[in-house]
Scaffold this motif. Structure first.
Motif, PDB file in Angstrom:
ATOM      1  N   ASN A  96       0.825  -1.198   0.000  1.00 23.36           N
ATOM      2  CA  ASN A  96       0.000   0.000   0.000  1.00 23.36           C
ATOM      3  C   ASN A  96       0.866   1.259   0.000  1.00 23.36           C
ATOM      4  O   ASN A  96       2.095   1.190  -0.036  1.00 23.36           O
ATOM      5  CB  ASN A  96      -0.991  -0.009   1.172  1.00 23.36           C
ATOM      6  N   ASN A 108      -5.733 -13.162   5.948  1.00 24.10           N
ATOM      7  CA  ASN A 108      -6.352 -11.866   6.233  1.00 24.10           C
ATOM      8  C   ASN A 108      -6.341 -10.920   5.035  1.00 24.10           C
ATOM      9  O   ASN A 108      -6.675  -9.741   5.175  1.00 24.10           O
ATOM     10  CB  ASN A 108      -5.641 -11.191   7.408  1.00 24.10           C
ATOM     11  N   LEU A 111      -9.702  -9.106   4.087  1.00 27.29           N
ATOM     12  CA  LEU A 111     -10.072  -8.154   5.129  1.00 27.29           C
ATOM     13  C   LEU A 111      -9.179  -6.924   5.078  1.00 27.29           C
ATOM     14  O   LEU A 111      -9.666  -5.781   5.194  1.00 27.29           O
ATOM     15  CB  LEU A 111      -9.987  -8.823   6.496  1.00 27.29           C
ATOM     16  N   TRP A 112      -7.884  -7.139   4.901  1.00 26.60           N
ATOM     17  CA  TRP A 112      -6.918  -6.032   4.833  1.00 26.60           C
ATOM     18  C   TRP A 112      -7.262  -5.089   3.683  1.00 26.60           C
ATOM     19  O   TRP A 112      -7.329  -3.868   3.851  1.00 26.60           O
ATOM     20  CB  TRP A 112      -5.517  -6.611   4.679  1.00 26.60           C
ATOM     21  N   SER A 114     -10.144  -4.844   2.072  1.00 24.16           N
ATOM     22  CA  SER A 114     -11.469  -4.250   2.281  1.00 24.16           C
ATOM     23  C   SER A 114     -11.380  -3.032   3.187  1.00 24.16           C
ATOM     24  O   SER A 114     -12.034  -2.006   2.954  1.00 24.16           O
ATOM     25  CB  SER A 114     -12.426  -5.286   2.876  1.00 24.16           C
ATOM     26  N   GLU A 115     -10.560  -3.116   4.217  1.00 24.13           N
ATOM     27  CA  GLU A 115     -10.392  -1.979   5.126  1.00 24.13           C
ATOM     28  C   GLU A 115      -9.688  -0.818   4.425  1.00 24.13           C
ATOM     29  O   GLU A 115     -10.036   0.350   4.632  1.00 24.13           O
ATOM     30  CB  GLU A 115      -9.620  -2.427   6.359  1.00 24.13           C
ATOM     31  N   LEU A 116      -8.702  -1.124   3.589  1.00 24.30           N
ATOM     32  CA  LEU A 116      -7.995  -0.066   2.854  1.00 24.30           C
ATOM     33  C   LEU A 116      -8.924   0.647   1.873  1.00 24.30           C
ATOM     34  O   LEU A 116      -8.847   1.865   1.695  1.00 24.30           O
ATOM     35  CB  LEU A 116      -6.807  -0.655   2.083  1.00 24.30           C
ATOM     36  N   GLY A 118     -12.344   0.602   1.911  1.00 28.30           N
ATOM     37  CA  GLY A 118     -13.608   1.054   2.459  1.00 28.30           C
ATOM     38  C   GLY A 118     -14.804   0.373   1.843  1.00 28.30           C
ATOM     39  O   GLY A 118     -15.930   0.918   1.867  1.00 28.30           O
ATOM     40  N   ARG A 119     -14.601  -0.812   1.310  1.00 28.63           N
ATOM     41  CA  ARG A 119     -15.682  -1.563   0.656  1.00 28.63           C
ATOM     42  C   ARG A 119     -15.263  -3.029   0.633  1.00 28.63           C
ATOM     43  O   ARG A 119     -14.099  -3.342   0.373  1.00 28.63           O
ATOM     44  CB  ARG A 119     -15.897  -1.030  -0.771  1.00 28.63           C
ATOM     45  N   ASN A 120     -16.180  -3.927   0.881  1.00 32.73           N
ATOM     46  CA  ASN A 120     -15.833  -5.341   0.983  1.00 32.73           C
ATOM     47  C   ASN A 120     -15.494  -5.932  -0.385  1.00 32.73           C
ATOM     48  O   ASN A 120     -16.289  -5.841  -1.331  1.00 32.73           O
ATOM     49  CB  ASN A 120     -16.982  -6.131   1.609  1.00 32.73           C
TER      50      ASN A 120
END
Length: 298
Positions: A96, A108, A111-112, A114-116, A118-120
């Motif tokens: 990133n 993970n 999930l990682w 998706s968090e970066l 802001g959307r799944n």
């Protein structure tokens, strides 16, 4: 030049003309993420080995996450993907903007990301039947800005790539350095580079004619000793080149200049002419290419 002459002697009249050499080879392991520049790569009917091999799916819509829809997905271009081929199963490392990286096989990973973003999202390696993405109309993005939910066209993935891969259309995308130079000369403020347009191959031609790729549609090209490709269509430009790409700043002129200089028909997008830069190709014969390999036009 001695190498090119040697190839010409070897193949004789089988090849119509030497048009240049392979200047750059670029691979994008995960669709819409930044990629990697290579010195050499195998090519098969699936394109460059490992290119667009994976993609992210928006779990809310089932569509491919693509920076072609910049109001939702432009942050994909803040992430880079590089392949580590040292294992029996190649691993892709995603990094990133802060320099933090994660292996795509990490439990993970989804999930990682998706968090970066802001959307799944979910990483996939097999292309589902009928999968598509939303393509924002670039003229509307230029007019209204990257934050706006402009008109979206539905783009089927890999219409000319039946052997898999998450390609917009065909397994090979190429352009000439001369065409890039023409865009750069027209819009010197646009910080033009090949990375903005995401080709697999940049060809340094012996001709000074810009947009020669338009004339190659329907013709075959040989790369190095064994790889043959067939040019099937010009490449219409989307909104992606105008977005920030890692350290490259946002640059509306990167699309605006193409819009002014080279408009070509592309029937899959409907009637009329569209800003195009480069060409799409399918692979006729497999092999290995390297930077500096001669390029022949049949």
């Amino acid at each position: 030049m001695r190498l090119i002459a040697a190839f010409a002697r070897r193949w004789g009249n089988r090849l119509t003309a030497i048009i240049g050499k392979v200047d750059a080879i670029m691979r994008f392991p995960i669709k819409s993420l930044l990629g990697e520049t290579l010195e050499g790569c195998a090519i098969s009917s699936r394109g460059l080995h490992g290119d667009r091999a994976l993609a992210l799916v928006d779990t809310a819509t089932g569509k491919i996450a693509s920076a072609k829809q910049p109001n939702l997905w432009r942050d994909l271009l803040k992430l880079s993907a590089k392949t580590d081929p040292s294992n029996s199963r190649p691993r892709i490392t995603v990094t990133n903007a802060a320099g933090i990286h994660l292996d795509h096989l990490d439990e993970n990973f989804d999930l990682w990301l998706s968090e970066l973003l802001g959307r799944n999202v979910k990483l996939i390696e097999t292309k589902p039947d009928g999968v598509a993405l939303n393509r924002a109309r670039p003229d509307e993005v230029l007019e209204r800005g990257i934050d706006e939910a402009v008109t979206q066209d539905l783009l089927a993935i890999g219409a000319a790539a039946p052997d898999g891969g998450f390609f917009d259309f065909a397994p090979i995308h190429l352009m000439t350095a001369t065409s890039l130079d023409a865009i750069s000369s027209y819009a010197p403020e646009a910080s033009i580079s090949a990375e903005r347009y995401r080709p697999n191959l940049v060809i340094e031609t012996t001709s000074s004619m810009a947009f020669a790729e338009n004339q190659w549609v329907g013709r075959r090209i040989q790369l190095g000793q064994s790889v043959k490709i067939e040019i099937i269509a010009p490449t219409p430009r989307c909104a992606v080149p105008l977005l920030s790409h890692g350290a490259l700043p946002a640059s509306p002129a990167a699309v605006g200049a193409v819009n002014k200089l080279n408009r070509v028909e592309f029937p899959l997008l409907g009637p009329g002419q569209f800003p195009c830069l480069g060409a799409y190709a399918t692979v006729l014969s497999s092999g290995f290419i390297q930077r500096g390999d001669p390029v022949f036009l049949e």
